[in-house]
Structures are given as C-alpha cells and as structure tokens.
Design a protein around this motif. Structure first.
Motif, PDB file in Angstrom:
ATOM      1  N   THR A  43       0.835  -1.205   0.000  1.00 38.55           N
ATOM      2  CA  THR A  43       0.000   0.000   0.000  1.00 38.55           C
ATOM      3  C   THR A  43       0.867   1.251   0.000  1.00 38.55           C
ATOM      4  O   THR A  43       0.604   2.192  -0.750  1.00 38.55           O
ATOM      5  N   ALA A  44       1.903   1.268   0.829  1.00 39.42           N
ATOM      6  CA  ALA A  44       2.808   2.428   0.877  1.00 39.42           C
ATOM      7  C   ALA A  44       3.491   2.627  -0.470  1.00 39.42           C
ATOM      8  O   ALA A  44       3.600   3.747  -0.973  1.00 39.42           O
ATOM      9  N   ARG A  45       3.942   1.533  -1.081  1.00 45.63           N
ATOM     10  CA  ARG A  45       4.594   1.613  -2.395  1.00 45.63           C
ATOM     11  C   ARG A  45       3.619   2.131  -3.446  1.00 45.63           C
ATOM     12  O   ARG A  45       3.956   2.988  -4.262  1.00 45.63           O
ATOM     13  N   GLU A  46       2.380   1.619  -3.432  1.00 44.02           N
ATOM     14  CA  GLU A  46       1.372   2.053  -4.401  1.00 44.02           C
ATOM     15  C   GLU A  46       1.001   3.520  -4.194  1.00 44.02           C
ATOM     16  O   GLU A  46       0.801   4.266  -5.160  1.00 44.02           O
ATOM     17  N   ASP A  47       0.895   3.943  -2.925  1.00 41.90           N
ATOM     18  CA  ASP A  47       0.596   5.351  -2.629  1.00 41.90           C
ATOM     19  C   ASP A  47       1.691   6.260  -3.175  1.00 41.90           C
ATOM     20  O   ASP A  47       1.407   7.298  -3.779  1.00 41.90           O
ATOM     21  N   LEU A  48       2.945   5.869  -2.953  1.00 42.69           N
ATOM     22  CA  LEU A  48       4.076   6.658  -3.465  1.00 42.69           C
ATOM     23  C   LEU A  48       4.031   6.741  -4.988  1.00 42.69           C
ATOM     24  O   LEU A  48       4.177   7.823  -5.567  1.00 42.69           O
ATOM     25  N   ALA A  49       3.825   5.594  -5.630  1.00 48.94           N
ATOM     26  CA  ALA A  49       3.786   5.568  -7.098  1.00 48.94           C
ATOM     27  C   ALA A  49       2.653   6.452  -7.617  1.00 48.94           C
ATOM     28  O   ALA A  49       2.834   7.209  -8.580  1.00 48.94           O
ATOM     29  N   THR A  50       1.497   6.390  -6.966  1.00 51.68           N
ATOM     30  CA  THR A  50       0.340   7.210  -7.386  1.00 51.68           C
ATOM     31  C   THR A  50       0.650   8.692  -7.267  1.00 51.68           C
ATOM     32  O   THR A  50       0.348   9.479  -8.169  1.00 51.68           O
ATOM     33  N   ARG A  51       1.280   9.086  -6.151  1.00 54.30           N
ATOM     34  CA  ARG A  51       1.606  10.512  -5.958  1.00 54.30           C
ATOM     35  C   ARG A  51       2.628  10.984  -6.989  1.00 54.30           C
ATOM     36  O   ARG A  51       2.483  12.062  -7.567  1.00 54.30           O
ATOM     37  N   TYR A  52       3.675  10.168  -7.221  1.00 54.68           N
ATOM     38  CA  TYR A  52       4.682  10.559  -8.218  1.00 54.68           C
ATOM     39  C   TYR A  52       4.064  10.649  -9.617  1.00 54.68           C
ATOM     40  O   TYR A  52       4.387  11.553 -10.385  1.00 54.68           O
ATOM     41  N   LYS A  53       3.182   9.725  -9.929  1.00 54.70           N
ATOM     42  CA  LYS A  53       2.529   9.745 -11.245  1.00 54.70           C
ATOM     43  C   LYS A  53       1.675  10.999 -11.399  1.00 54.70           C
ATOM     44  O   LYS A  53       1.681  11.655 -12.446  1.00 54.70           O
ATOM     45  N   ARG A  54       0.941  11.337 -10.340  1.00 50.72           N
ATOM     46  CA  ARG A  54       0.084  12.534 -10.372  1.00 50.72           C
ATOM     47  C   ARG A  54       0.925  13.795 -10.602  1.00 50.72           C
ATOM     48  O   ARG A  54       0.608  14.628 -11.448  1.00 50.72           O
ATOM     49  N   PHE A  55       2.034  13.922  -9.855  1.00 56.57           N
ATOM     50  CA  PHE A  55       2.899  15.094 -10.013  1.00 56.57           C
ATOM     51  C   PHE A  55       3.578  15.111 -11.375  1.00 56.57           C
ATOM     52  O   PHE A  55       3.790  16.180 -11.955  1.00 56.57           O
ATOM     53  N   MET A  56       3.913  13.936 -11.891  1.00 58.68           N
ATOM     54  CA  MET A  56       4.528  13.846 -13.213  1.00 58.68           C
ATOM     55  C   MET A  56       3.552  14.374 -14.272  1.00 58.68           C
ATOM     56  O   MET A  56       3.935  15.194 -15.124  1.00 58.68           O
ATOM     57  N   ILE A  57       2.294  13.961 -14.211  1.00 54.94           N
ATOM     58  CA  ILE A  57       1.287  14.411 -15.186  1.00 54.94           C
ATOM     59  C   ILE A  57       1.052  15.912 -15.053  1.00 54.94           C
ATOM     60  O   ILE A  57       1.019  16.640 -16.060  1.00 54.94           O
ATOM     61  N   ILE A  58       0.911  16.387 -13.809  1.00 58.30           N
ATOM     62  CA  ILE A  58       0.707  17.829 -13.582  1.00 58.30           C
ATOM     63  C   ILE A  58       1.886  18.614 -14.146  1.00 58.30           C
ATOM     64  O   ILE A  58       1.704  19.650 -14.796  1.00 58.30           O
ATOM     65  N   GLY A  59       3.105  18.126 -13.920  1.00 58.93           N
ATOM     66  CA  GLY A  59       4.310  18.799 -14.418  1.00 58.93           C
ATOM     67  C   GLY A  59       4.326  18.918 -15.930  1.00 58.93           C
ATOM     68  O   GLY A  59       4.581  19.992 -16.479  1.00 58.93           O
ATOM     69  N   PHE A  60       4.025  17.814 -16.621  1.00 57.76           N
ATOM     70  CA  PHE A  60       4.020  17.848 -18.092  1.00 57.76           C
ATOM     71  C   PHE A  60       2.923  18.770 -18.618  1.00 57.76           C
ATOM     72  O   PHE A  60       3.148  19.549 -19.553  1.00 57.76           O
ATOM     73  N   VAL A  61       1.735  18.708 -18.020  1.00 58.72           N
ATOM     74  CA  VAL A  61       0.619  19.560 -18.469  1.00 58.72           C
ATOM     75  C   VAL A  61       0.946  21.032 -18.239  1.00 58.72           C
ATOM     76  O   VAL A  61       0.795  21.872 -19.141  1.00 58.72           O
ATOM     77  N   MET A  62       1.427  21.349 -17.027  1.00 58.87           N
ATOM     78  CA  MET A  62       1.770  22.745 -16.718  1.00 58.87           C
ATOM     79  C   MET A  62       2.948  23.226 -17.564  1.00 58.87           C
ATOM     80  O   MET A  62       3.001  24.387 -17.959  1.00 58.87           O
TER      81      MET A  62
END
Length: 196
Positions: A43-62
């Motif tokens: 769960t901790a690993r999946e939470d980390l991956a989800t947060r990094y993925k979210r920030f990665m998408i936001i970064g590319f869009v912005m």
C-alpha cells in the motif's frame, strides 16, 4: 513400574503433541504478520507511485500550457515582451524538469518487486529513493524561486497580481508540504515494516 513407564510415555507424547501445536501456531502467527506487513508495504509503495505519477502528469501539463498561456497573454497583463519569453522558458524548464524527476521516482518505486527483493534490498532501495527525492527538492526549490522572481519583477506595480501570487504561493506551499509529509510517511512505512 510399568504404569510409570506408560505414564512417562504418555507424558512425552502429550509434550511432543503440544510442541507441534505451538510450533504450528507460531508459524501461522508469523505468516499472518508477514501478510499484514506485506499489505502495508504494498500500500505504501502504491501510494508513493500514485503521488509521483500525479505530479509527473501535472508537471508535463503545466510545462506545456502555462508557458503558452503566458506567451499569448495580452501586453496589459504582462507588459515586458522580453521578460514574458524569459519567464515562459523558465516555467517550461521548471515544470518539465520536475516532471522528469517525478517520472524517474515513479518508475523506480514501481520497479520494486517486494516478492522477489530481500529485506535489505527493500530498505536500501527505499532509503536511496528518499535521498533522491530530497536531492531533487534541493534542485527544484531554488529553481522555482528564481522562476517566480523573474515572472514577478515586471508585475511589481500591480498589487492585485502580487497579492494573488502570494496567496497562490502560500496555498501551493501548504499543499506541497502536505504531500511531502505523506510521501515521507510512506517511505518510513516501507522501511519500518521491513526492519522490524
């Protein structure tokens, strides 16, 4: 005498049976503990991956849309033409750099195979990624400050825009700190469950 021998044999048999039951119970308890710990780590690993993925998408869009918005903004919003392009280039560089860093961390977290890795490998990998996260922050925070300063300099005469930037900065800082503490909690969770 014969009764005593029979009693002794029965006692040994009972003792052996009791040992087998206790051993089976210990194994079941350990196995259940491993399942719970593994679930927490996953769960901790999946939470980390989800947060990094979210920030990665936001970064590319912005990184694409904010510089475009800035370049196409009217001169009454951003009067200095040269600084507009400099600020746009800085925002593009900042957001894309942040997205690439988040992409790297996302892929590294996702590559952790908890079923195949040893305890020491999981702890080492989690520590390494946590350190990299901090190194990336040391790079990105000054980069963000410089980018925002270049963006703000031509707008210092407009108190509404400056107030909006300060408000946005405070809100962004609060959101960023909240996400940071959650990520650090996930790293701690992985290391603690594996080191116990």
């Amino acid at each position: 005498m014969e009764n005593q021998i029979n009693d002794l044999d029965q006692l040994k048999e009972m003792w052996s049976d009791l040992n087998r039951r206790v051993e089976r119970l210990e194994n079941q308890t350990l196995e259940e503990g491993r399942k719970v710990a593994s679930g927490k780590i996953t769960t901790a690993r999946e939470d980390l991956a989800t947060r990094y993925k979210r920030f990665m998408i936001i970064g590319f869009v912005m990184g694409i849309f904010f510089p475009l918005f800035l370049i196409m903004s009217p001169t009454d919003f951003f009067p200095d033409g040269t600084m507009k392009y400099v600020a746009s280039a800085l925002f593009f560089s900042y957001f894309i750099t942040a997205a690439v860093m988040d992409s790297f961390l996302y892929n590294e977290v996702r590559s952790m195979d908890l079923a195949m890795m040893t305890v020491s490998q999981v702890i080492h990998k989690a520590r390494t990624l946590k350190r990299r996260h901090h190194i990336f922050m040391i790079i990105l925070i000054p980069f963000a400050v410089i980018t925002l300063a270049v963006f703000a300099i031509p707008l210092l005469d407009d108190p509404f825009i400056i107030a909006g930037m300060i408000t946005g900065g405070v809100v962004g800082l609060c959101i960023g700190l909240r996400q940071y503490f959650r990520m650090m909690r996930d790293y701690r969770e992985m290391m603690r469950e594996y080191s116990e």
